[in-house]
Design a protein around this motif. Structure first.
Motif, PDB file in Angstrom:
ATOM      1  N   ALA A  73      -3.261  -6.723  -6.573  1.00  0.00           N
ATOM      2  CA  ALA A  73      -3.200  -7.776  -5.796  1.00  0.00           C
ATOM      3  C   ALA A  73      -2.354  -7.746  -4.417  1.00  0.00           C
ATOM      4  O   ALA A  73      -2.951  -8.440  -3.234  1.00  0.00           O
ATOM      5  CB  ALA A  73      -3.169  -9.200  -6.338  1.00  0.00           C
ATOM      6  N   CYS A  74      -1.129  -7.454  -4.504  1.00  0.00           N
ATOM      7  CA  CYS A  74      -0.366  -7.547  -3.442  1.00  0.00           C
ATOM      8  C   CYS A  74      -0.518  -6.353  -2.044  1.00  0.00           C
ATOM      9  O   CYS A  74      -0.990  -6.705  -1.078  1.00  0.00           O
ATOM     10  CB  CYS A  74       1.148  -7.405  -3.875  1.00  0.00           C
ATOM     11  N   ALA A  75      -1.008  -5.203  -2.890  1.00  0.00           N
ATOM     12  CA  ALA A  75      -1.245  -4.199  -1.975  1.00  0.00           C
ATOM     13  C   ALA A  75      -2.600  -4.605  -1.047  1.00  0.00           C
ATOM     14  O   ALA A  75      -2.910  -4.218  -0.026  1.00  0.00           O
ATOM     15  CB  ALA A  75      -1.709  -2.823  -2.673  1.00  0.00           C
ATOM     16  N   GLN A  76      -3.753  -5.051  -1.931  1.00  0.00           N
ATOM     17  CA  GLN A  76      -4.762  -5.338  -1.174  1.00  0.00           C
ATOM     18  C   GLN A  76      -4.733  -6.548  -0.236  1.00  0.00           C
ATOM     19  O   GLN A  76      -5.313  -6.212   0.992  1.00  0.00           O
ATOM     20  CB  GLN A  76      -5.722  -6.025  -2.422  1.00  0.00           C
ATOM     21  N   GLN A  77      -3.632  -7.449  -0.296  1.00  0.00           N
ATOM     22  CA  GLN A  77      -3.495  -8.314   0.494  1.00  0.00           C
ATOM     23  C   GLN A  77      -2.908  -7.808   1.906  1.00  0.00           C
ATOM     24  O   GLN A  77      -3.247  -8.178   2.996  1.00  0.00           O
ATOM     25  CB  GLN A  77      -2.648  -9.692   0.130  1.00  0.00           C
ATOM     26  N   HIS A  78      -1.933  -6.929   1.671  1.00  0.00           N
ATOM     27  CA  HIS A  78      -1.449  -6.251   2.808  1.00  0.00           C
ATOM     28  C   HIS A  78      -2.229  -5.380   3.667  1.00  0.00           C
ATOM     29  O   HIS A  78      -2.253  -5.412   4.680  1.00  0.00           O
ATOM     30  CB  HIS A  78      -0.079  -5.371   2.375  1.00  0.00           C
ATOM     31  N   LEU A  79      -3.200  -4.680   2.724  1.00  0.00           N
ATOM     32  CA  LEU A  79      -4.262  -4.066   3.563  1.00  0.00           C
ATOM     33  C   LEU A  79      -5.289  -4.686   4.221  1.00  0.00           C
ATOM     34  O   LEU A  79      -5.625  -4.467   5.366  1.00  0.00           O
ATOM     35  CB  LEU A  79      -4.843  -3.044   2.380  1.00  0.00           C
ATOM     36  N   VAL A 119     -12.226  -3.370   0.005  1.00  0.00           N
ATOM     37  CA  VAL A 119     -10.987  -3.324  -0.552  1.00  0.00           C
ATOM     38  C   VAL A 119     -11.115  -3.395  -2.172  1.00  0.00           C
ATOM     39  O   VAL A 119     -11.269  -4.477  -2.513  1.00  0.00           O
ATOM     40  CB  VAL A 119      -9.929  -4.053   0.070  1.00  0.00           C
ATOM     41  N   ILE A 120     -10.600  -2.515  -2.835  1.00  0.00           N
ATOM     42  CA  ILE A 120     -10.562  -2.429  -4.445  1.00  0.00           C
ATOM     43  C   ILE A 120      -9.453  -1.587  -4.722  1.00  0.00           C
ATOM     44  O   ILE A 120      -9.036  -0.704  -4.032  1.00  0.00           O
ATOM     45  CB  ILE A 120     -11.988  -1.922  -4.801  1.00  0.00           C
ATOM     46  N   GLY A 121      -8.832  -1.871  -5.955  1.00  0.00           N
ATOM     47  CA  GLY A 121      -7.862  -0.922  -6.533  1.00  0.00           C
ATOM     48  C   GLY A 121      -7.552  -1.261  -7.732  1.00  0.00           C
ATOM     49  O   GLY A 121      -8.083  -2.214  -8.566  1.00  0.00           O
ATOM     50  N   ALA A 122      -6.906  -0.264  -8.611  1.00  0.00           N
ATOM     51  CA  ALA A 122      -6.747  -0.408 -10.088  1.00  0.00           C
ATOM     52  C   ALA A 122      -5.260  -0.022 -10.319  1.00  0.00           C
ATOM     53  O   ALA A 122      -4.833   0.704  -9.558  1.00  0.00           O
ATOM     54  CB  ALA A 122      -7.616   0.713 -10.786  1.00  0.00           C
ATOM     55  N   ILE A 163       0.927  -1.039   0.003  1.00  0.00           N
ATOM     56  CA  ILE A 163      -0.105   0.091   0.016  1.00  0.00           C
ATOM     57  C   ILE A 163       1.043   1.127  -0.023  1.00  0.00           C
ATOM     58  O   ILE A 163       2.028   1.281   0.549  1.00  0.00           O
ATOM     59  CB  ILE A 163      -1.023   0.179   1.244  1.00  0.00           C
ATOM     60  N   PRO A 164       0.522   2.545  -0.492  1.00  0.00           N
ATOM     61  CA  PRO A 164       1.339   3.687  -0.542  1.00  0.00           C
ATOM     62  C   PRO A 164       1.280   4.141   0.779  1.00  0.00           C
ATOM     63  O   PRO A 164       0.313   4.035   1.795  1.00  0.00           O
ATOM     64  CB  PRO A 164       0.220   4.540  -1.275  1.00  0.00           C
ATOM     65  N   GLY A 165       2.502   4.770   1.051  1.00  0.00           N
ATOM     66  CA  GLY A 165       2.785   5.280   2.275  1.00  0.00           C
ATOM     67  C   GLY A 165       1.609   6.202   2.986  1.00  0.00           C
ATOM     68  O   GLY A 165       1.445   6.354   4.121  1.00  0.00           O
ATOM     69  N   VAL A 166       1.035   7.109   2.117  1.00  0.00           N
ATOM     70  CA  VAL A 166       0.053   8.187   2.403  1.00  0.00           C
ATOM     71  C   VAL A 166      -1.023   7.320   2.914  1.00  0.00           C
ATOM     72  O   VAL A 166      -1.860   7.967   4.005  1.00  0.00           O
ATOM     73  CB  VAL A 166      -0.265   9.043   1.163  1.00  0.00           C
ATOM     74  N   LEU A 167      -1.500   6.161   2.306  1.00  0.00           N
ATOM     75  CA  LEU A 167      -2.623   5.412   3.056  1.00  0.00           C
ATOM     76  C   LEU A 167      -2.388   4.820   4.274  1.00  0.00           C
ATOM     77  O   LEU A 167      -3.078   4.952   5.386  1.00  0.00           O
ATOM     78  CB  LEU A 167      -2.915   4.465   2.064  1.00  0.00           C
ATOM     79  N   LYS A 168      -1.089   4.338   4.490  1.00  0.00           N
ATOM     80  CA  LYS A 168      -0.467   3.630   5.776  1.00  0.00           C
ATOM     81  C   LYS A 168      -0.382   4.802   6.649  1.00  0.00           C
ATOM     82  O   LYS A 168      -0.981   4.598   7.826  1.00  0.00           O
ATOM     83  CB  LYS A 168       0.620   3.144   5.414  1.00  0.00           C
ATOM     84  N   ASN A 169      -0.372   6.096   6.514  1.00  0.00           N
ATOM     85  CA  ASN A 169       0.066   7.087   7.408  1.00  0.00           C
ATOM     86  C   ASN A 169      -1.509   7.596   7.993  1.00  0.00           C
ATOM     87  O   ASN A 169      -1.703   7.814   9.146  1.00  0.00           O
ATOM     88  CB  ASN A 169       0.411   8.234   6.751  1.00  0.00           C
ATOM     89  N   ALA A 170      -2.437   7.524   6.990  1.00  0.00           N
ATOM     90  CA  ALA A 170      -3.804   7.949   7.358  1.00  0.00           C
ATOM     91  C   ALA A 170      -4.327   6.829   8.274  1.00  0.00           C
ATOM     92  O   ALA A 170      -4.966   7.051   9.300  1.00  0.00           O
ATOM     93  CB  ALA A 170      -4.683   7.857   6.000  1.00  0.00           C
TER      94      ALA A 170
END
Length: 183
Positions: free
Chosen positions: A121-127, A110-113, A83-90
């Motif tokens: 897929a990887c970001a979504q699993q981490h999230l 959870v969804i992403g493009a 996931i992007p740092g900005v999302l983790k920060n929030a």
């Protein structure tokens, strides 16, 4: 319940973000009793535990918006297979200090493009791992790893004809998930 407020967190600050466009287009597919609010996360300072006793104003605002919501929709790109740092920060701001987690119990989607073929897929699993810790019941199926193509959006920014049936089905499942889990 006749009205639902959904907090939408987009994991990108880029003006022409595919995920920002996807978030807006998805909210248009939601039924009228679902009020989807894209929350601002770009103004949050970096999370610092030293500030837990008196969180910065943008963090207090974010926590209040999430607490007021009946569910949270995460729409995120994938940066470096996570996931992007900005999302983790929030997420860190809204879930801290310990014992004051604004996300607890909120049904999540959870969804992403991505332009990549694995479509976040990887970001979504981490999230999903993070959301499990935050005590958020998270919609498991259908998974939605969206590959950005020229026809994903129409000229008005709506979901294009090729993807509309799938994404309408996804948002319908999320709506049912929120209705099932919202307090």
């Amino acid at each position: 319940m006749s009205r639902y407020e959904i907090a939408v967190l987009v994991g990108s600050l880029r003006r022409e973000s595919f995920n920002g466009k996807l978030a807006i287009a998805l909210t248009r597919l939601a039924p009228k009793e679902f009020e989807c609010n894209l929350l601002e996360i770009g103004d949050l300072p970096l999370y610092n535990q030293d500030d837990d006793a008196d969180q910065p104003a943008p963090a207090k605002r974010l926590k209040a918006e999430i607490k007021r919501s009946h569910g949270v929709l995460f729409v995120t790109p994938e940066y470096n297979r996570s996931i992007p740092g900005v999302l983790k920060n929030a997420i860190d701001h809204a879930s801290r200090p310990y014992g004051h987690n604004a996300f607890a119990g909120k049904p999540a989607g959870v969804i992403g493009a991505s332009i990549g073929s694995i479509g976040t897929a990887c970001a979504q699993q981490h999230l999903r791992d993070i959301l499990a810790y935050l005590d958020m019941p998270t919609l498991g199926q259908p998974e939605a790893f969206i590959h950005v193509t020229d026809n994903l959006f129409d000229a008005d920014g709506n979901i294009g004809a090729v993807s509309r049936k799938f994404l309408q089905g996804w948002i319908d499942k999320y709506v049912a998930w929120v209705q099932k889990h919202a307090a």
